[in-house]
Design an enzyme around this catalytic site. Structure first.
Site, PDB file in Angstrom:
ATOM      1  CB  SER A 131     -31.878  25.867 -10.496  1.00  0.00           C
ATOM      2  OG  SER A 131     -33.175  27.011  -9.802  1.00  0.00           O
TER       3      SER A 131
ATOM      4  CG  ASP B  92     -38.587  21.936 -12.402  1.00  0.00           C
ATOM      5  OD1 ASP B  92     -39.018  23.058 -11.044  1.00  0.00           O
ATOM      6  OD2 ASP B  92     -37.555  21.897 -12.825  1.00  0.00           O
TER       7      ASP B  92
ATOM      8  CG  HIS C 138     -35.584  22.530  -9.434  1.00  0.00           C
ATOM      9  ND1 HIS C 138     -35.768  23.413 -10.730  1.00  0.00           N
ATOM     10  CD2 HIS C 138     -35.249  23.224  -8.705  1.00  0.00           C
ATOM     11  CE1 HIS C 138     -35.074  24.530 -10.489  1.00  0.00           C
ATOM     12  NE2 HIS C 138     -34.863  24.177  -9.401  1.00  0.00           N
TER      13      HIS C 138
END
Ligand SMILES: *[C@@H]1O[C@H](CO)[C@@H](O)[C@H](O)[C@H]1NC(C)=O
Length: 403
Positions: free
Chosen positions: A189, A343, A373
């Site tokens: 991320s 995501d 995610h």
């Protein structure tokens, strides 16, 4: 009696509201995802309320999640774990205990959390680093870079960069028994964003002689220009990262000024004179056909030039690695990129995979159709999910072969 019944009804309704998140049909372990998502939403709502009341910044409230997941550095039979500092930046260091049998590999790991949350000491990250250290006989340096607020771009980047640069010095590598030809950066991320940016920046740095062998980008955020990519539109309300939370993370990376957040939310934050940069994030060009769905390309609307002048980070490739010129990508190390179907950041990773390939960089793009995610952090404890394990194992296997 009547009052109690009423209370019970209200509580049940509230609970139902929190637990219920529209979960994509093909997600494995929907209940686990719903539960995690409910907890996140609860903390999110409480943090919003606390911010409205002037009690604390939204992100301070959200940091309860980080705190709840924190584990102390504890060595086990295979790995020595310590919290220490490298180049004046706090890191959690994982040193394998078994006899090295030659020089070791090394992984510099940058945790996720939108540049605002997260810690190398969160249970999931600690477990990941420990497993990598043990299974690959690798030194793992998991960096606790500064977070927003109070620290803004480029503080996060500078911290991970300075640790990486420090570690790549030949005397430091030899102190840890690391093979200079087998070092990689990795992150998930916001950490994937930092890993990609570090890999790019190292190429420009004449003081760094050691080259990275690889980069592992786990559902990375790679651009802040177009926040209406097909994946942002299709997954705006999916677990665990909504579009509005991602907008908040991006804007907090640069400032707490709500003007930027609002401009980003309506995708009107790229100044007219920077229109030429949009070609780097043009999904009609870089996204595989199957990910474009039925969307038609409409780039971001022209935004306020003054806003972009105030927050120049917005257009900086150290914040948005997708903004690097094609020629600059050419010398990058081989990449493993994980993207998840459900995501908002899916298209960032997919477009970077396409751009790296076009530049001749070897890329393994693993697109997980049934994933969301954050999935890879649920590796251990009550929230453990088979999906997280599977995604993580695939990553470790790639490192085994490519690092
Ligand atoms: C230590 O490593 C061995 C072999 O990989 C493994 O079976 C064992 O579970 C590890 N111990 C811990 C505490 O992780």
């Amino acid at each position: 009696m009547g009052a109690r019944l009423l209370c019970l009804c209200i509580l049940t309704a509230l609970l139902g509201y929190y637990i219920y998140t529209p979960i994509p049909e093909d997600l494995a372990e929907p209940w686990a995802v719903m539960l995690v998502s409910a907890v996140l939403r609860t903390v999110g709502h409480l943090s919003e309320a606390a911010e409205l009341l002037g009690l604390m910044h939204y992100m301070e409230g959200m940091r309860l999640i980080t705190a709840a997941e924190f584990v102390a550095p504890t060595s086990d039979e295979n790995v020595t774990v310590t919290d220490t500092e490298l180049s004046n930046v706090p890191v959690r260091l994982f040193l394998p205990r078994r006899a090295p049998g030659g020089l070791r590999r090394a992984v510099l790991y940058f945790h996720g959390g939108g540049w605002c949350l997260g810690d190398a000491g969160m249970q999931g990250y600690d477990f990941m680093s420990r497993r990598i250290a043990n299974e690959l006989n690798a030194v793992v340096v998991s960096v606790n870079y500064r977070l927003a607020p109070p620290h803004r771009f480029p503080a996060q980047f500078e911290d991970v960069y300075s640790v990486t640069k420090f570690f790549l010095q030949s005397q430091v590598l030899s102190q840890y028994g690391v093979d200079p030809a087998r070092v990689c950066v990795a992150g998930d991320s916001a950490g994937g964003n930092l890993a990609a940016a570090v890999a790019q920046q190292l190429l420009e740095d004449p003081e760094v002689k050691t080259k990275l062998k690889a980069q592992v980008l786990i559902y990375p955020a790679l651009q802040a220009l177009d926040l209406n990519l097909p994946s942002y539109q299709d997954n705006a309300d999916k677990p665990l990262l909504s579009r509005s939370l991602m907008v908040r993370f991006w804007s907090e990376y640069f400032t707490s000024d709500p003007a930027l957040r609002e401009a980003m939310a309506s995708n009107r934050h790229v100044p007219p004179e920077s229109g030429h940069l949009l070609r780097f994030v043009d999904w009609s060009r870089w996204l595989p056909a199957e990910m474009r769905g039925s969307h038609t390309y409409r780039g971001p609307a022209a935004g306020d030039a003054e806003l972009a002048r105030r927050y120049p980070g917005l257009l900086d490739p150290r914040a948005s690695p997708l903004l690097a010129e094609q020629a600059r990508l050419r010398r990058l190390p081989r990449a493993y990129i994980l993207t998840c179907e459900h995501d908002v950041l899916r298209d960032d990773g997919a477009m970077y995979a396409a751009r790296l390939r076009a530049a001749g960089v070897p890329v393994t793009h693993h697109h997980a159709q049934d994933a969301y995610h954050g999935a890879i952090t649920f590796l251990v404890g009550p929230l453990e999910q088979a999906l997280g394990r599977r995604l993580f194992e695939a990553c470790v296997e790639w490192l085994r072969e490519n690092l």
